[in-house]
Scaffold this motif. Structure first.
Motif, PDB file in Angstrom:
ATOM      1  N   THR A 189     -31.747  20.652  47.700  1.00  0.00           N
ATOM      2  CA  THR A 189     -30.563  19.880  48.079  1.00  0.00           C
ATOM      3  C   THR A 189     -29.470  20.802  48.601  1.00  0.00           C
ATOM      4  OG1 THR A 189     -31.074  18.229  46.377  1.00  0.00           O
ATOM      5  CG2 THR A 189     -28.824  18.245  47.256  1.00  0.00           C
ATOM      6  N   GLY A 190     -29.246  21.912  47.897  1.00  0.00           N
ATOM      7  CA  GLY A 190     -28.237  22.873  48.339  1.00  0.00           C
ATOM      8  C   GLY A 190     -28.581  23.474  49.683  1.00  0.00           C
TER       9      GLY A 190
ATOM     10  N   VAL B 177     -18.593  31.000  48.441  1.00  0.00           N
ATOM     11  CA  VAL B 177     -19.415  31.857  47.578  1.00  0.00           C
ATOM     12  C   VAL B 177     -18.810  31.921  46.173  1.00  0.00           C
ATOM     13  CG1 VAL B 177     -20.337  34.180  47.237  1.00  0.00           C
ATOM     14  CG2 VAL B 177     -20.198  33.225  49.552  1.00  0.00           C
ATOM     15  N   ILE B 178     -17.502  32.152  46.106  1.00  0.00           N
ATOM     16  CA  ILE B 178     -16.825  32.258  44.806  1.00  0.00           C
ATOM     17  C   ILE B 178     -16.864  30.918  44.063  1.00  0.00           C
ATOM     18  CG2 ILE B 178     -14.610  32.709  43.672  1.00  0.00           C
ATOM     19  CD1 ILE B 178     -13.966  34.638  45.964  1.00  0.00           C
ATOM     20  N   GLY B 179     -16.591  29.837  44.769  1.00  0.00           N
ATOM     21  CA  GLY B 179     -16.618  28.520  44.136  1.00  0.00           C
ATOM     22  C   GLY B 179     -17.993  28.158  43.612  1.00  0.00           C
ATOM     23  N   ALA B 180     -19.021  28.458  44.387  1.00  0.00           N
ATOM     24  CA  ALA B 180     -20.390  28.166  43.945  1.00  0.00           C
ATOM     25  C   ALA B 180     -20.778  29.029  42.748  1.00  0.00           C
ATOM     26  CB  ALA B 180     -21.368  28.378  45.098  1.00  0.00           C
ATOM     27  N   ALA B 181     -20.299  30.273  42.726  1.00  0.00           N
ATOM     28  CA  ALA B 181     -20.578  31.147  41.581  1.00  0.00           C
ATOM     29  C   ALA B 181     -19.960  30.586  40.307  1.00  0.00           C
ATOM     30  CB  ALA B 181     -20.035  32.551  41.854  1.00  0.00           C
ATOM     31  N   PHE B 182     -18.754  30.065  40.416  1.00  0.00           N
ATOM     32  CA  PHE B 182     -18.098  29.461  39.252  1.00  0.00           C
ATOM     33  C   PHE B 182     -18.868  28.221  38.793  1.00  0.00           C
ATOM     34  CE2 PHE B 182     -14.865  27.058  36.954  1.00  0.00           C
ATOM     35  CZ  PHE B 182     -14.277  28.061  36.184  1.00  0.00           C
TER      36      PHE B 182
ATOM     37  N   SER C  78     -31.150  19.457  33.398  1.00  0.00           N
ATOM     38  CA  SER C  78     -29.964  20.286  33.631  1.00  0.00           C
ATOM     39  C   SER C  78     -30.224  21.414  34.616  1.00  0.00           C
ATOM     40  CB  SER C  78     -29.467  20.870  32.305  1.00  0.00           C
ATOM     41  OG  SER C  78     -30.392  21.824  31.793  1.00  0.00           O
ATOM     42  N   ALA C  79     -31.493  21.683  34.930  1.00  0.00           N
ATOM     43  CA  ALA C  79     -31.814  22.727  35.901  1.00  0.00           C
ATOM     44  C   ALA C  79     -31.450  22.313  37.327  1.00  0.00           C
ATOM     45  CB  ALA C  79     -33.302  23.071  35.832  1.00  0.00           C
ATOM     46  N   ILE C  80     -31.310  21.023  37.585  1.00  0.00           N
ATOM     47  CA  ILE C  80     -31.020  20.556  38.946  1.00  0.00           C
ATOM     48  C   ILE C  80     -29.665  21.067  39.435  1.00  0.00           C
ATOM     49  CG2 ILE C  80     -30.650  18.523  40.403  1.00  0.00           C
ATOM     50  CD1 ILE C  80     -32.734  17.064  38.694  1.00  0.00           C
ATOM     51  N   PRO C  81     -28.549  20.852  38.708  1.00  0.00           N
ATOM     52  CA  PRO C  81     -27.274  21.407  39.193  1.00  0.00           C
ATOM     53  C   PRO C  81     -27.266  22.932  39.219  1.00  0.00           C
ATOM     54  CG  PRO C  81     -27.008  20.432  37.001  1.00  0.00           C
ATOM     55  CD  PRO C  81     -28.347  20.018  37.502  1.00  0.00           C
ATOM     56  N   VAL C  82     -28.047  23.577  38.355  1.00  0.00           N
ATOM     57  CA  VAL C  82     -28.143  25.040  38.405  1.00  0.00           C
ATOM     58  C   VAL C  82     -28.756  25.472  39.736  1.00  0.00           C
ATOM     59  CG1 VAL C  82     -29.263  27.067  37.394  1.00  0.00           C
ATOM     60  CG2 VAL C  82     -28.257  25.329  35.912  1.00  0.00           C
ATOM     61  N   GLY C  83     -29.816  24.799  40.145  1.00  0.00           N
ATOM     62  CA  GLY C  83     -30.437  25.108  41.428  1.00  0.00           C
ATOM     63  C   GLY C  83     -29.508  24.854  42.600  1.00  0.00           C
ATOM     64  N   LEU C  84     -28.753  23.761  42.552  1.00  0.00           N
ATOM     65  CA  LEU C  84     -27.804  23.438  43.617  1.00  0.00           C
ATOM     66  C   LEU C  84     -26.728  24.516  43.746  1.00  0.00           C
ATOM     67  CD1 LEU C  84     -26.527  21.545  45.711  1.00  0.00           C
ATOM     68  CD2 LEU C  84     -25.440  20.319  43.831  1.00  0.00           C
ATOM     69  N   ALA C  85     -26.134  24.910  42.633  1.00  0.00           N
ATOM     70  CA  ALA C  85     -25.054  25.898  42.666  1.00  0.00           C
ATOM     71  C   ALA C  85     -25.555  27.264  43.107  1.00  0.00           C
ATOM     72  CB  ALA C  85     -24.394  25.996  41.290  1.00  0.00           C
ATOM     73  N   SER C  86     -26.706  27.691  42.575  1.00  0.00           N
ATOM     74  CA  SER C  86     -27.212  29.023  42.925  1.00  0.00           C
ATOM     75  C   SER C  86     -27.598  29.092  44.393  1.00  0.00           C
ATOM     76  CB  SER C  86     -28.408  29.389  42.043  1.00  0.00           C
ATOM     77  OG  SER C  86     -29.477  28.481  42.221  1.00  0.00           O
ATOM     78  N   LEU C  87     -28.223  28.049  44.915  1.00  0.00           N
ATOM     79  CA  LEU C  87     -28.631  28.070  46.309  1.00  0.00           C
ATOM     80  C   LEU C  87     -27.430  28.012  47.237  1.00  0.00           C
ATOM     81  CD1 LEU C  87     -29.766  26.738  49.092  1.00  0.00           C
ATOM     82  CD2 LEU C  87     -31.165  28.404  47.854  1.00  0.00           C
ATOM     83  N   THR C  88     -26.421  27.219  46.873  1.00  0.00           N
ATOM     84  CA  THR C  88     -25.202  27.173  47.687  1.00  0.00           C
ATOM     85  C   THR C  88     -24.571  28.553  47.778  1.00  0.00           C
ATOM     86  OG1 THR C  88     -24.782  24.863  47.087  1.00  0.00           O
ATOM     87  CG2 THR C  88     -22.915  26.135  47.898  1.00  0.00           C
TER      88      THR C  88
ATOM     89  N   THR D 225     -27.004  30.943  50.053  1.00  0.00           N
ATOM     90  CA  THR D 225     -27.003  30.660  51.488  1.00  0.00           C
ATOM     91  C   THR D 225     -25.634  30.936  52.099  1.00  0.00           C
ATOM     92  OG1 THR D 225     -26.569  28.324  51.009  1.00  0.00           O
ATOM     93  CG2 THR D 225     -28.847  28.969  51.405  1.00  0.00           C
ATOM     94  N   ALA D 226     -24.570  30.621  51.373  1.00  0.00           N
ATOM     95  CA  ALA D 226     -23.229  30.908  51.881  1.00  0.00           C
ATOM     96  C   ALA D 226     -23.020  32.410  52.033  1.00  0.00           C
ATOM     97  CB  ALA D 226     -22.171  30.321  50.949  1.00  0.00           C
ATOM     98  N   ALA D 227     -23.495  33.186  51.066  1.00  0.00           N
ATOM     99  CA  ALA D 227     -23.369  34.640  51.137  1.00  0.00           C
ATOM    100  C   ALA D 227     -24.158  35.197  52.314  1.00  0.00           C
ATOM    101  CB  ALA D 227     -23.836  35.269  49.827  1.00  0.00           C
ATOM    102  N   ASN D 228     -25.400  34.774  52.445  1.00  0.00           N
ATOM    103  CA  ASN D 228     -26.264  35.262  53.516  1.00  0.00           C
ATOM    104  C   ASN D 228     -25.687  34.937  54.888  1.00  0.00           C
ATOM    105  OD1 ASN D 228     -28.445  35.417  55.478  1.00  0.00           O
ATOM    106  ND2 ASN D 228     -29.865  35.519  53.758  1.00  0.00           N
ATOM    107  N   ALA D 229     -25.355  33.677  55.110  1.00  0.00           N
ATOM    108  CA  ALA D 229     -24.866  33.252  56.421  1.00  0.00           C
ATOM    109  C   ALA D 229     -23.516  33.872  56.745  1.00  0.00           C
ATOM    110  CB  ALA D 229     -24.772  31.729  56.473  1.00  0.00           C
ATOM    111  N   THR D 230     -22.615  33.980  55.766  1.00  0.00           N
ATOM    112  CA  THR D 230     -21.305  34.567  56.013  1.00  0.00           C
ATOM    113  C   THR D 230     -21.436  36.003  56.476  1.00  0.00           C
ATOM    114  OG1 THR D 230     -20.278  33.151  54.346  1.00  0.00           O
ATOM    115  CG2 THR D 230     -19.066  35.122  54.980  1.00  0.00           C
TER     116      THR D 230
END
Length: 447
Positions: free
Chosen positions: A272-273, A288-293, A314-324, A327-332
């Protein structure tokens, strides 16, 4: 075509996407099988042994990434990728043969994990930069997001399939199947139309080129912030194969099938992320910072879940946040880096992203053995919250960031930050990120 999948209009990228998807499924299958083999057959359910295996697989990134990045800036990236795919396939087949013959020992797995890490260290920077040759610059962010979608779609499929195969035919055949999947990537690379590639500039051999890449990163505070955040979270928080194995086996008393399912459920959020990232035209440091939080909060909740079912959900939101975050870090970094040094910069990024794992995995494994599996997850939550908060406070002070919230006006949230001319191009004048009802995803990430 939907903006989410716009990069797929390019034939070369379609081939790359399809081949990578098949190979990624095999890779995730091998990761699950490798950890399960070590945990249940070659050690006395030792989290430390699993951590050492993971560390050996990622340790070469620390030592080879800088040279691998320089190699990615110098040579034909397509040919180099073919070579790394062949190497990984041969190693997977070798480990599979050992297991099927009944001669596999723990030290064998350590050796193969280390050798695979060497090949992966060379593969990482060129894989990250090669995508820029497949699509126009305007679609690079989309292509990076779809790459992550491919990786996490495989993550959704691979662990579950691996768990079933382990239960029915054993770990050895999982390694053999993974070896075969690399043929898909090799086929896609050989079928690409060279006339449609967009070759990035290559640099001639010269002295001091690695130091040049390091100096470039040192002069970019935005890249440094991203690398620090990603390094800390990768060290203590992104050890899901190990922590899931410990939670499934020790905390909940489950088997290989349930362990594989945990990886697949985590991938629902990650996929999803990734799809949301593919729609994002230009991610920034604040995402990146917001997703890390958000990752810190989500993993904290996951560590407290009382049952296997609630832990899996509960692993679903963990996957969403980590992937966001990833990908934000990589693309930036890719979008704001000079193409002539992009391979070296991405190599340094891969060094802190993957190279942190050899440091963190044994520590997290020891924490799980000493204080219980829940603490192996909880330490990731604590460190993520600390580094995200620290990065936000530093950015506010160093970049003079101002955050304003207006209850009665839209957009509700504004983030304003003037940045000197030597920073990233998108920050060279005072800009505002206006987050309202039309950008709920970014709004949640910042909040």
């Amino acid at each position: 075509m939907s903006p989410t999948f716009s990069s797929l209009q390019h034939r070369n990228y379609r081939l790359w996407f399809a081949g990578a998807l098949v190979a990624n499924v095999g890779t995730w299958m091998q990761r699950v099988a490798q950890d399960w083999l070590v945990l249940t057959q070659l050690s006395d359910e030792s989290g430390v042994a699993v951590g050492i295996t993971t560390a050996l697989q990622f340790a070469p990134v620390l030592f080879l990434s800088a040279w691998a990045g320089l190699l990615a800036d110098r040579v034909d990236r397509r040919k180099l990728l073919i070579a790394t795919q062949v190497g990984q396939g041969v190693l997977a087949a070798g480990l599979g043969a050992l297991v099927l013959s009944g001669h596999a020992e723990l030290w064998h797995v350590y050796v193969f994990a280390g050798l695979l890490g060497v090949v992966a260290a060379i593969d990482g920077p060129v894989r990250q930069t090669f995508v820029a040759e497949l699509v126009p610059t305007s679609q690079l962010s989309n292509a990076v997001g779809l790459n992550s979608a491919s990786f996490n779609a495989a993550r959704l499929i691979g662990p579950g399939v691996a768990g079933l195969l382990i239960a029915f035919v054993g770990t050895g055949w999982v390694f053999v199947i993974n070896a075969v999947t690399f043929a898909a990537t090799i086929f896609s690379l050989t079928r690409m139309r060279r006339s449609e590639l967009r070759p990035m500039p290559t640099v001639p051999r010269a002295k001091g080129q690695i130091r040049e890449g390091i100096r470039y990163v040192r002069g970019r505070s935005d890249i440094l912030v991203i690398m620090v955040v990603v390094c800390v979270i990768s060290t203590f928080g992104l050890n899901f194969q190990m922590t899931s194995a410990m939670m499934a086996r020790t905390e909940f008393g489950r088997g290989a099938g349930e362990y594989g399912i945990l990886g697949s459920v985590l991938a629902i959020g990650s996929l999803t992320g990734a799809l949301l990232a593919a729609r994002r035209e230009r991610p920034r440091v604040r995402l990146v910072i917001g997703a890390a939080f958000a990752f810190g909060i989500a993993t904290g909740v996951m560590a407290l879940m009382p049952t296997y079912l609630t832990y899996a959900i509960s692993a679903i939101p963990v996957g969403l946040a980590s992937l966001t975050m990833m990908t934000a870090a990589n693309a930036t970094i890719q979008l704001s880096t000079d193409p002539a040094v992009r391979g070296r910069v991405m190599a340094l990024y891969m060094m802190v992203f993957l190279g942190a794992t050899p440091v963190g995995s044994p520590i997290v494994g020891w924490i799980g053995e000493t204080f219980g599996p829940r603490w192996s997850v909880g330490i990731g939550s604590i460190t993520a919250l600390l580094v995200a908060t620290g990065a936000a406070l530093w950015a506010r002070r160093a970049w003079h960031v101002q955050v304003r919230y207006r209850l009665r006006a839209r957009p509700h949230l504004q983030v304003l930050h003037p940045v000197p001319d030597d920073e990233a191009p998108e920050h060279r004048s005072e800009t505002a990120l206006r987050l309202g009802a039309d950008d709920a995803t970014n709004s949640r990430s910042v909040a």
